[in-house]
Design a protein around this motif. Structure first.
Motif: not given
Length: 151
Positions: A56-63, A100-106, A115-121
């Motif tokens: 998770e930390e690596e993903k945040i640093k990359l973002a 609506p709910g398109w993200q459930k197809t990912l 998920q990174l966007w939803s949780d942190h951004l």
């Protein structure tokens, strides 16, 4: 003269045979290239459909790196990823229809980015947009992920 002409000019039938052989060689080469490209595409999709392996930390640093680079270049949004529609369980139909709910197809990495966007951004005011960016043969093709922060 007959012997010399036979040595110098092959018959039309011999030329047709040589042309057919060359055509078959070209077709075989083309088939090898197509097969190699299809195999590479399958391997890429297999890789992208699995978790990235980043913490998770690596993903945040990359973002953060991607966002800061875009800001330095005067941008208020940036395409952060592009992926084949086969990484969606419905091949991008829900994204294309903005259901609506398109993200459930990912799946795979596109799901991780969401998920990174939803949780942190998202809590920090960032927006995300998934959209079909090409339509080969009139059907949904690749999907773009755009991260935005401006008006």
């Amino acid at each position: 003269m007959s012997g010399k002409i036979d040595d110098l000019i092959p018959t039309a039938q011999e030329i047709q045979k040589q042309a057919s052989i060359k055509e078959a060689e070209k077709a075989e080469e083309q088939l090898r290239h197509i097969t190699a490209a299809e195999e590479a595409q399958r391997a890429l999709i297999e890789k992208l459909s699995k978790p990235s392996g980043l913490s998770e930390e690596e993903k945040i640093k990359l973002a953060s790196t991607v966002i800061q680079r875009a800001v330095r270049n005067g941008l208020s949004e940036v395409q952060v990823y592009r992926f084949p529609n086969s990484l969606c369980t419905d091949r991008g139909r829900a994204i294309n229809q903005m259901e609506p709910g398109w993200q459930k197809t990912l799946t795979g990495i596109p799901l991780e980015i969401y998920q990174l966007w939803s949780d942190h951004l998202q809590p920090r005011g960032y927006r995300i947009r998934y959209q079909i960016i090409d339509f080969p043969g009139g059907m949904p093709g690749d999907i773009s992920i755009v991260l935005a922060w401006g008006d």
